[in-house]
Scaffold this motif. Structure first.
Motif, mmCIF file in Angstrom:
data_model
loop_
_atom_site.group_PDB
_atom_site.id
_atom_site.type_symbol
_atom_site.label_atom_id
_atom_site.label_comp_id
_atom_site.label_asym_id
_atom_site.label_seq_id
_atom_site.Cartn_x
_atom_site.Cartn_y
_atom_site.Cartn_z
ATOM 1 N N TYR A 138 10.233 68.207 86.524
ATOM 2 C CA TYR A 138 9.302 67.242 85.958
ATOM 3 C C TYR A 138 9.886 66.592 84.716
ATOM 4 O O TYR A 138 10.644 67.221 83.960
ATOM 5 C CB TYR A 138 7.994 67.939 85.547
ATOM 6 C CG TYR A 138 7.276 68.628 86.675
ATOM 7 C CD1 TYR A 138 7.543 69.951 86.990
ATOM 8 C CD2 TYR A 138 6.328 67.943 87.430
ATOM 9 C CE1 TYR A 138 6.898 70.584 88.034
ATOM 10 C CE2 TYR A 138 5.667 68.570 88.478
ATOM 11 C CZ TYR A 138 5.958 69.888 88.772
ATOM 12 O OH TYR A 138 5.310 70.504 89.817
ATOM 13 N N THR A 161 1.537 68.474 88.981
ATOM 14 C CA THR A 161 2.146 69.397 89.918
ATOM 15 C C THR A 161 2.514 68.657 91.199
ATOM 16 O O THR A 161 1.654 68.039 91.824
ATOM 17 C CB THR A 161 1.196 70.549 90.264
ATOM 18 O OG1 THR A 161 0.822 71.247 89.062
ATOM 19 C CG2 THR A 161 1.862 71.537 91.215
ATOM 20 N N SER A 199 3.834 68.927 95.074
ATOM 21 C CA SER A 199 3.844 69.894 96.165
ATOM 22 C C SER A 199 4.047 69.148 97.476
ATOM 23 O O SER A 199 4.003 67.917 97.497
ATOM 24 C CB SER A 199 2.529 70.696 96.196
ATOM 25 O OG SER A 199 1.428 69.837 96.441
#
Length: 115
Positions: free
Chosen positions: A59, A68, A70
């Motif tokens: 990040y 986040t 995913s």
């Protein structure tokens, strides 16, 4: 290769939103996926990257602890969960992959963080 983002919108500061990117045309699980963003008058910036199997993520410092990344390889989809949103997160968000030495981009989805 086709990448289609969705999920952008208008959110108040402190709010949350999840972006999705549906991929097709390549073996999705074999390639890293990234989210970039571009704010008005600024250069496009790498926000987050996830490896093909999903085991490693990276990040940009400004979103660590809030965003986040995913992926669901069964659905050929990558996500960006964004929490504690700030006005400075306002930008067009793009999904990206590098396949056969070429970069591919989605059309982008607008996120606006404002009260």
């Amino acid at each position: 290769v086709q990448l289609v983002e969705s999920g952008g919108g208008l959110v108040q500061p402190g709010g949350s939103l999840r972006l999705s990117c549906a991929a097709s045309g390549f073996t999705f699980s074999g390639y890293a996926m990234s989210w970039y963003r571009q704010a008005p008058g600024k250069e496009r910036e790498l926000v987050a990257t996830i490896t093909g199997a999903g085991g490693r993520t990276n990040y940009v410092d400004s979103v660590k602890g809030r965003f986040t990344i995913s992926r669901d390889n069964a659905k050929n989809t990558v996500y960006l969960q964004m929490n504690s949103l700030k006005p400075e997160d306002t930008a067009v968000y793009y999904c990206n992959t590098r396949w056969r030495r070429s970069d591919y981009w989605g059309q982008g989805t607008q996120l606006t963080v404002s009260s």
